[in-house]
Design a protein around this motif. Structure first.
Motif, short mmCIF file in Angstrom:
data_model
loop_
_atom_site.label_atom_id
_atom_site.label_comp_id
_atom_site.label_asym_id
_atom_site.label_seq_id
_atom_site.Cartn_x
_atom_site.Cartn_y
_atom_site.Cartn_z
N LYS A 299 21.64 -5.26 -28.97
CA LYS A 299 21.90 -6.73 -28.50
C LYS A 299 22.81 -6.60 -27.24
O LYS A 299 22.22 -7.29 -26.16
CB LYS A 299 22.99 -7.34 -29.38
CG LYS A 299 23.65 -8.48 -28.94
CD LYS A 299 24.93 -8.88 -29.94
CE LYS A 299 25.40 -10.28 -29.43
NZ LYS A 299 26.09 -10.20 -28.21
N GLU A 300 23.46 -5.48 -26.97
CA GLU A 300 24.02 -5.28 -25.67
C GLU A 300 23.07 -4.83 -24.53
O GLU A 300 22.98 -5.51 -23.46
CB GLU A 300 25.37 -4.58 -25.72
CG GLU A 300 26.45 -5.08 -26.48
CD GLU A 300 27.02 -6.57 -26.13
OE1 GLU A 300 26.81 -6.77 -25.00
OE2 GLU A 300 27.22 -7.42 -27.04
N ILE A 301 22.22 -3.90 -25.12
CA ILE A 301 21.40 -3.46 -23.95
C ILE A 301 20.27 -4.25 -23.65
O ILE A 301 19.88 -4.44 -22.38
CB ILE A 301 20.55 -2.10 -24.63
CG1 ILE A 301 21.45 -1.01 -24.75
CG2 ILE A 301 19.34 -1.60 -23.77
CD1 ILE A 301 21.03 0.31 -25.60
N TYR A 302 19.64 -5.30 -24.63
CA TYR A 302 18.75 -6.34 -24.15
C TYR A 302 19.69 -7.33 -23.97
O TYR A 302 18.64 -8.55 -23.41
CB TYR A 302 17.73 -6.52 -25.50
CG TYR A 302 16.88 -5.29 -25.59
CD1 TYR A 302 15.68 -5.21 -24.78
CD2 TYR A 302 17.05 -4.27 -26.37
CE1 TYR A 302 14.87 -3.97 -25.10
CE2 TYR A 302 16.25 -3.20 -26.51
CZ TYR A 302 15.14 -3.27 -25.84
OH TYR A 302 14.21 -2.23 -26.05
N GLU A 303 20.55 -7.36 -23.57
CA GLU A 303 21.54 -8.59 -23.18
C GLU A 303 21.16 -10.05 -23.94
O GLU A 303 20.72 -11.12 -23.48
CB GLU A 303 21.39 -8.88 -21.81
CG GLU A 303 21.93 -7.56 -21.08
CD GLU A 303 21.70 -7.67 -19.59
OE1 GLU A 303 20.46 -8.31 -19.10
OE2 GLU A 303 22.39 -6.64 -18.68
N ILE A 304 21.25 -9.81 -25.38
CA ILE A 304 20.69 -10.89 -26.25
C ILE A 304 21.71 -11.80 -26.34
O ILE A 304 22.99 -11.17 -26.76
CB ILE A 304 20.12 -10.66 -27.59
CG1 ILE A 304 19.12 -9.50 -27.33
CG2 ILE A 304 19.73 -11.56 -28.35
CD1 ILE A 304 18.60 -8.71 -28.60
N PRO B 294 25.56 3.19 -39.91
CA PRO B 294 24.64 2.34 -40.59
C PRO B 294 23.81 1.56 -39.40
O PRO B 294 24.23 1.35 -38.30
CB PRO B 294 25.56 1.10 -40.94
CG PRO B 294 26.81 2.07 -41.12
CD PRO B 294 26.88 3.20 -40.10
N ALA B 295 22.71 0.86 -39.94
CA ALA B 295 21.70 0.38 -38.82
C ALA B 295 22.36 -0.75 -38.10
O ALA B 295 21.90 -0.83 -36.90
CB ALA B 295 20.47 -0.10 -39.84
N ILE B 296 23.41 -1.53 -38.87
CA ILE B 296 23.89 -2.71 -37.95
C ILE B 296 24.45 -2.30 -36.68
O ILE B 296 24.35 -3.15 -35.77
CB ILE B 296 24.84 -3.42 -38.92
CG1 ILE B 296 25.38 -4.58 -38.30
CG2 ILE B 296 26.07 -2.64 -39.54
CD1 ILE B 296 24.39 -5.93 -38.32
N GLU B 297 24.69 -1.02 -36.68
CA GLU B 297 25.43 -0.55 -35.35
C GLU B 297 24.51 -0.33 -34.40
O GLU B 297 24.63 -0.77 -33.14
CB GLU B 297 26.41 0.73 -35.55
CG GLU B 297 27.31 0.79 -36.58
CD GLU B 297 28.49 -0.37 -36.22
OE1 GLU B 297 28.61 -0.37 -34.99
OE2 GLU B 297 28.95 -0.57 -37.25
N THR B 298 23.16 0.02 -34.66
CA THR B 298 22.26 0.14 -33.40
C THR B 298 21.74 -1.26 -33.29
O THR B 298 21.56 -1.40 -31.93
CB THR B 298 20.95 0.83 -34.16
OG1 THR B 298 21.36 2.09 -34.94
CG2 THR B 298 19.95 1.28 -33.23
N PHE B 299 21.72 -2.12 -34.32
CA PHE B 299 21.42 -3.62 -33.83
C PHE B 299 22.31 -3.95 -32.57
O PHE B 299 21.85 -4.79 -31.67
CB PHE B 299 21.55 -4.58 -35.07
CG PHE B 299 20.34 -3.99 -35.95
CD1 PHE B 299 19.19 -3.00 -35.80
CD2 PHE B 299 20.39 -4.52 -37.44
CE1 PHE B 299 18.25 -2.78 -36.88
CE2 PHE B 299 19.58 -4.16 -38.50
CZ PHE B 299 18.40 -3.17 -37.93
#
Lengths: 331, 264
Positions: free
Chosen positions: A123-128, A114-119
């Motif tokens: 979040k982690e990759i972009y350190e949000i 599901p898309a939420i997993e990519t989000f």
């Protein structure tokens, strides 16, 4: 201040020519003719902060190649590109965190989840930070109205739904510069309009610099104050869409409808070049300066006129005319 | 570190989505081990030893070696080659996380379930041959073996990554992968113990990274080689990891300049 600065940018691709058929394939095992294709030739332009610029051009014109060089995916053969003060190909982390690229034909969502997993991965990759992530996600999801889609496997989504999710994924980290490569490709008119409305609003509210390519004139007409037209790797126009129409179409169109028996073609030809003709409706080209006089002449003639509309040439037609002149003659 | 876990978790979930495939592969693995054992039992045909291996040792070699191998395997080459060929690499290049780190995390997530089930399958196989299986609980040996398997896992990942990167030049790497895979299996002792061959082969394989994923840890387990040889092996593995990492850096930088990001 310019967010994007491009000088003398060029990109040449290498490829091999293979003769057709099986024997050609055999030959190419031993000898291949190397060829070069200049995808982008000596391109110059700059984009200011907060601007929304549209790239127009036929397939293979060099639009995507240019965007890829601006994103640091491709190494320019020569020339310079500068985005937010960084050289894209160096791929500095600080740069990568400040822009996003969305391609209509390529996906960054994990297909089997599901898309939420990519989000969450983004979040982690972009350190949000947690709070910011929640807020951005909620805003974007509400803007698109896709709350229900977040937990469905991406593969099972329709193209339009997927595109919305792609945009959400790309915007979570609030990029300052956004590159969109045919974001509306393959979408139905409703979905196209949704995406368009969203981009317009997003650009106005966030002042994000957006460069967009599209084959749909509607996208460009509605979104971009400024268009850059590329053909065969070269920029052939850079300016306002309205000026483009004035420059390339030095005439207006008179659309006249007739009553009763209608008219003969010959009768209409006396007023100007005919674009389209039926006995009851006829489109006449007229010089910009002489539009009014032609209209008066038409009305005071004894033709059975029902109605007259004075119109600009459509942007689609203008662009088609430009591309035709440049590459191949059109029918 | 949190990035790593998030990606691992996401792809762990993905593996669970495709339970059937994951399970279907295990049947073949199980069968292969049984066939090998059957074959060796036939070859022994009542003989006491072959090249110093008793039948019990040979069966243990196959069983334990396959357990080790289950830990070490990965399927990374094709993932990378496809990313390059289809231009999907583009979407990774624009992210503030290196492709290397991303794809390794992804692979660890992707294979974790497979690895777990593979080990379970091999353990099941051991269960079938409990009467002949030789146990070794010598802590010193087990520590060295564990270290060796971990390093072999890293070596394999780097090697697969490197093979995948060749796609920058060739688009596809299936042929190269298949060939390297066979060479690897031979030199790892996966077909049969290398000590059945002339000494030169064994010596060569000690200098190459492959034997550390099967033959050497299995021999250590059977205490057929000395612990000191095992420790020296760990150093050789570290040297190989450094070499592979260095080559990857060079190949990656060259490849990236060639990359065309096709597909659109």
């Amino acid at each position: 201040m310019a967010d994007i600065e491009v000088k003398n940018l060029s990109k040449t691709f290498e490829y091999y020519r293979k003769q057709s058929g099986f024997s050609g394939s055999l030959k190419s095992l031993f000898y291949r003719e190397k060829q070069y294709a200049e995808a982008v030739k000596d391109v110059h332009f700059s984009v200011n902060s907060g601007e929304l610029v549209g790239f127009l051009g036929p397939n293979g014109a060099g639009k995507t190649t240019t965007l890829k060089m601006l994103s640091g995916i491709l190494h320019p053969t020569s020339g310079e590109a500068n985005v937010l003060g960084y050289v894209p190909f160096k791929k500095e982390k600080a740069f990568l965190k400040q822009f996003a690229l969305v391609m209509g034909q390529k996906n960054q969502l994990i297909q089997d989840l599901p898309a939420i997993e990519t989000f969450v991965v983004h979040k982690e990759i972009y350190e949000i930070p947690d709070g910011e992530f929640k807020k951005s996600l909620e805003e974007l999801v509400n803007l698109f109205g896709i709350t229900d889609l977040l937990n469905i496997q991406v593969r099972k989504l329709s193209l339009g739904q997927r595109m919305k999710c792609e945009l959400v994924a790309a915007l979570l980290h609030k990029p300052k510069v956004l590159f969109l490569d045919e974001p509306t490709i393959g979408l139905d008119v409703v979905a196209q309009k949704n995406i368009r409305d969203f981009l317009k609003k997003y650009n106005q509210e966030r002042k994000t610099t957006i460069v967009l390519t599209s084959h749909y004139m509607e996208d460009i007409k509605e979104l971009c104050q400024r268009v850059v037209i590329i053909n065969l790797g070269e920029i052939i126009y850079d300016g306002k869409l309205d000026d483009l129409i004035r420059k390339y179409a030095p005439y207006k169109l008179l659309k006249v409808t007739f009553n009763g028996e209608g008219i003969e073609r010959l009768q209409a030809q006396t007023f100007g070049d005919i674009e389209a003709f039926t006995p009851h409706a006829c489109t006449i080209r007229t010089d910009r300066q002489r539009t009014k006089e032609t209209a008066i002449a038409l009305l005071s003639s004894d033709l059975p006129i029902d109605d007259i509309i004075i119109d600009e040439v459509g942007a689609d037609d203008v662009v088609r005319m430009i591309f035709c002149n440049q590459s191949s003659p059109c029918l | 570190m949190k990035k790593f876990w998030t990606i691992v978790k996401a792809f762990w979930q993905r593996a669970l989505t495709y339970r059937f495939t994951v399970l279907a592969y295990r049947v073949g693995e199980f069968g292969e081990v049984l066939v090998l054992i059957l074959m060796w039992t036939a070859i022994y045909g009542g003989q006491e030893t072959i090249s110093g291996f008793t039948l019990g040792e040979m069966i243990t070699y196959i069983l334990i070696g396959n357990v080790f191998n289950a830990f070490i395997r990965n399927f990374l080459s094709n993932v990378i080659a496809r990313d390059i060929k289809d231009g999907r690499l583009s979407m990774f290049l624009i992210k503030p996380m290196g492709y290397f780190n991303y794809i390794l995390s992804q692979e660890i997530g992707r294979i974790s379930l497979v690895t777990f089930l593979s080990i379970l399958t091999q353990a099941l196989a051991i269960g079938f041959f409990l009467r002949v299986f030789i146990w070794n609980f010598d802590a010193a040996y087990l520590v060295v073996i564990l270290g060796m398997i971990f390093l072999a896992f890293v070596t394999e990942l780097l090697l697969s990554y490197l093979i995948g990167l060749i796609a920058f030049w060739t688009d596809e790497v299936d042929g190269l992968y298949a060939t390297v895979d066979r060479i690897k299996k031979f030199f790892s002792g996966g077909y049969f113990p290398l000590s059945l061959l002339p000494v030169a082969f064994v010596q060569t394989s000690f200098a190459l990274p492959f034997a550390y994923s099967f033959f050497i840890p299995a021999q250590l387990y059977l205490k057929k080689i000395d612990l000191s040889v095992g420790v020296k092996g760990l150093l050789i593995q570290i040297v190989w990891i450094a070499i592979l990492y260095g080559i990857i850096q060079i190949v990656w930088n060259r490849g990236l300049k060639r990359y065309e990001g096709v597909g659109i």
